[in-house]
Structure formats: C-alpha cells, structure tokens
Design an enzyme around this catalytic site. Structure first.
Site, PDB file in Angstrom:
ATOM      1  N   SER A  39       0.689  -1.127   0.016  1.00 26.55           N
ATOM      2  CA  SER A  39       0.165  -0.140  -0.083  1.00 26.55           C
ATOM      3  C   SER A  39       0.914   1.179   0.131  1.00 26.55           C
ATOM      4  O   SER A  39       0.344   2.342  -0.415  1.00 26.55           O
ATOM      5  CB  SER A  39      -0.987   0.045   1.183  1.00 26.55           C
ATOM      6  OG  SER A  39      -0.117  -0.215   2.261  1.00 26.55           O
ATOM      7  N   ASP A 328      -2.480   7.824   8.343  1.00 27.71           N
ATOM      8  CA  ASP A 328      -3.512   6.766   8.992  1.00 27.71           C
ATOM      9  C   ASP A 328      -2.592   5.856   9.952  1.00 27.71           C
ATOM     10  O   ASP A 328      -1.649   6.176  10.421  1.00 27.71           O
ATOM     11  CB  ASP A 328      -4.358   6.274   8.053  1.00 27.71           C
ATOM     12  CG  ASP A 328      -3.475   5.405   6.891  1.00 27.71           C
ATOM     13  OD1 ASP A 328      -2.533   5.204   7.352  1.00 27.71           O
ATOM     14  OD2 ASP A 328      -4.194   4.764   5.925  1.00 27.71           O
ATOM     15  N   HIS A 331       0.261   4.587   7.297  1.00 23.14           N
ATOM     16  CA  HIS A 331       0.923   5.037   5.934  1.00 23.14           C
ATOM     17  C   HIS A 331       1.380   6.532   6.403  1.00 23.14           C
ATOM     18  O   HIS A 331       0.553   7.370   7.036  1.00 23.14           O
ATOM     19  CB  HIS A 331      -0.102   5.016   4.880  1.00 23.14           C
ATOM     20  CG  HIS A 331      -0.652   3.624   4.519  1.00 23.14           C
ATOM     21  ND1 HIS A 331      -1.964   3.127   5.147  1.00 23.14           N
ATOM     22  CD2 HIS A 331      -0.081   2.724   4.040  1.00 23.14           C
ATOM     23  CE1 HIS A 331      -2.250   1.811   4.594  1.00 23.14           C
ATOM     24  NE2 HIS A 331      -1.024   1.783   3.870  1.00 23.14           N
TER      25      HIS A 331
END
Length: 363
Positions: A39, A328, A331
């Site tokens: 991600s 978050d 990340h």
C-alpha cells in the site's frame, strides 16, 4: 495565400511537435519503470479486486489532484508518484486498470504499477489482507513481458527492460501480520525463522524478475513499523514496539546481504537499497529538521492517537497534513513521502546504498 499559410502553420506545428517529443524523451531518465509492492506504492490496483483493504473513499486523496480518493493510502501523492515524477515519467497506471483496455500492450512501454495494498513477500499475508501477493504481481508482470515481446521482439524487449527501473517496496505486511496483536503465526515460528523464510522467498522472486529482463533494482527497505500509530496504540505508554522495530531493521540488513550476493553472482545486476528505517526514525527523533510537529498520532482516524478507528469517511482528520508524519494507522502523509523520495533519489550512504536511484537510472 491561405493555402500557403496553412502549409507554413503545419510546418511550424510539426517542427514544434518534434522538438517537444525530443524534449520529452530527453527529460526521461529511464524509458520505463515497473513497480511491485504494497500500500505504500499502490495507486489503485485494490480498487479492482474483492478486498476490504481499499482507499477509494474520503478522506484519502483530500490533497490529490481533484481532491478525490484514487486508491492511494494517503492524503495526496505516494512514493510511487514522486519517484516516477523525478524520473521524468508520467504517473504509472495501476495494472488492473489496463487489462481490459484494447490497447493494453502499448500502455506498458512506459511501465506499469502492480502494487497492492496488503501485499507481502509471503502468501500468508492474503489471510490477513485480500491483496495481490508479490508472487501474483510477478505473474502479471510475466504477462506484460510476453506482450512486450510480441510488440518489440525478444531483443527489443531486453533492450527496453535492461534500461528500465524495477521498484520494489515490500515486507511491512509480513511483519505487521506477524507482530499483530492476535497473530497465530507467533506460535508457529520465531521471528528469526520468519526472516529466513521471507529472505529465501524474496530471493526466488527477485531472480524470477531478473529472468524476465530486470537489471536495475530499486529496493525500498521496511520502515520502523513498530512506530506506526497502530503499533503505538497497542502499547499503554504509546511508545514504539521495539521488538517489531528490531526485526524490521534486521530484515533490511538481510536484504542488503541478498542484493550484494545477487550482484556478485551476476554483474549485470545493479541496485539501490534505501534505508527507510533510519530515515523514519530521524523524522521521529528530530521532527523540527523536517518540518513535522506530530510524529505519534495519525492525521486521519478516531480514538487514541487517531489509531483506534481507521481513516474512514466518519473519521476526523487534521487540518494541516504537512505537520504529520503519519496519515493513518500505517501510512505516511504526502509530506513524509516527498522527503523519503528526495532521499531515495538524491541521497547518499548510509541511507541510499551503494548508490541512489538517480545514479542507478544513469547506469
């Protein structure tokens, strides 16, 4: 007279077009880039698979072009965007957005992004996160390789790929899956056994990419994952999970040895390894130097450290994102990504080893 003017206009248009084309080609440091990973570099592949792990909703993308969520797990651009920008390449599309396009083969000449949120080196990460594992990403790349051979021939494809960059950002989810609060893996193997398995598996994966034409590897190491808000939230003190950090650092050292070994076995291989771990600790220990004021809490989320509820449309988010290291639970913010990539691209040892990505591109 009008005909003459139109011919002259066309002539000047054609000349300016050629100049623009040459200028564009000259601006490119490499002909293409192919990105594999999780991600940290997913630009929307997870939008196209059945997965709960998506970022195609607010408040993700609040600072991206159009202020819309695209599937990037951050408030704006991520590492993949900044790297290709520095290389003079257009933003790479997610592979799964192209597979149904009729001109998909031509789309691959400049590269493509295979990364998937939740991906890991080991296929067991799929039981934690529905994602495209690194093995699956390489399967897709194998298909792209076949398409390129059809278009360019074997020699033409090898010429293109030998000059291209192959970016790999992987390993964090294998660690997070292991050090998670309810992981059953901890009963099955020690951290040392996990690392042995990760590195031996990664070696096979890198060799597979090499056998499909890759010669320049840009490997972004695992960060200090014990310091992300989700891990801090598991500690009553709010401090970093030092065990997770120790093994993250150890994994990076093992990857360094693996890349050195691969280079010694085949001199055609060149690589740059970035020490994300040390750079992230720098952000946390000396935030003022990088323009950060918040290094523990997430920008978007709810609860303690905004890390008890993920970044969802119901969550609150900070008004000044550039102050925060973390967007978050896991990340970085766009601001943090930008500084990371500045150092990936132009940094020196010990952060960029043995060379940086700019030097790698020039080989």
């Amino acid at each position: 007279m009008g005909h003459c003017n139109s011919v002259v206009s066309f002539f000047f248009f054609f000349i300016s077009f050629l100049i623009t084309m040459n200028h564009t080609q000259a601006d490119k440091m490499v002909p293409a880039m192919f990105i594999f990973g999780d991600s940290l570099v997913d630009v929307g592949n997870n939008n196209h698979i059945k997965s709960l792990l998506k970022a195609n909703f607010p408040h993700n993308g609040i600072d991206f072009t159009g202020h819309k969520a695209t599937g990037r797990f951050t408030n704006g651009k991520n590492a993949a965007d900044f790297i290709v920008e520095k290389l003079g390449l257009p933003i790479l599309p997610p592979y799964l957005s192209l597979v149904s396009a009729s001109n998909k083969s031509n789309s691959f000449f400049g590269g493509v992004n295979f990364a998937s949120g939740g991906a890991g080196i080991m296929n067991y990460t799929k039981q934690f996160f529905d994602s495209l594992s690194l093995d699956e990403q390489i399967d897709y790349y194998s298909t792209v390789y076949g398409d390129l051979v059809e278009q360019l021939g074997a020699a033409g494809t090898q010429k293109l790929l030998s000059k291209s960059l192959f970016g790999i950002v992987i390993g964090s989810n294998d660690m997070l899956g292991y050090f998670g609060s309810s992981s059953s893996l901890r009963q099955k193997m020690t951290p040392q056994q996990l690392l042995d398995l990760m590195v031996s598996t990664l070696q096979g994966q890198l060799k597979r990419i090499f056998n499909l034409g890759a010669r320049k590897f840009a490997f972004i190491g695992v960060g200090a994952i014990g310091c992300c808000p989700s891990q801090r939230n598991l500690n009553k003190t709010g401090e970093c999970n030092e065990e997770a950090n120790y093994w993250s650092h150890t994994f990076n050292e093992r990857v360094k040895a693996l890349l050195q070994r691969m280079k010694s076995e085949n001199n055609d291989i060149n690589y740059s390894l970035f020490d994300t771990y040390s750079m992230l600790l720098n952000f946390i220990q000396n935030p003022d130097a990088y323009g950060f004021t918040e290094v523990k809490a997430a920008c978007c989320g709810l609860g303690n450290l905004r890390a008890e509820v993920a970044c969802l449309p119901i969550s609150k988010y900070c008004s000044i994102r550039s102050d925060h290291v973390f967007w978050d639970l896991y990340h970085p913010t766009e601001a943090a990504y930008r500084i990371f990539v500045d150092n990936v691209f132009d940094g020196s040892q010990p952060y960029a080893y043995p060379i940086n990505v700019k030097q790698l591109a020039a080989i």
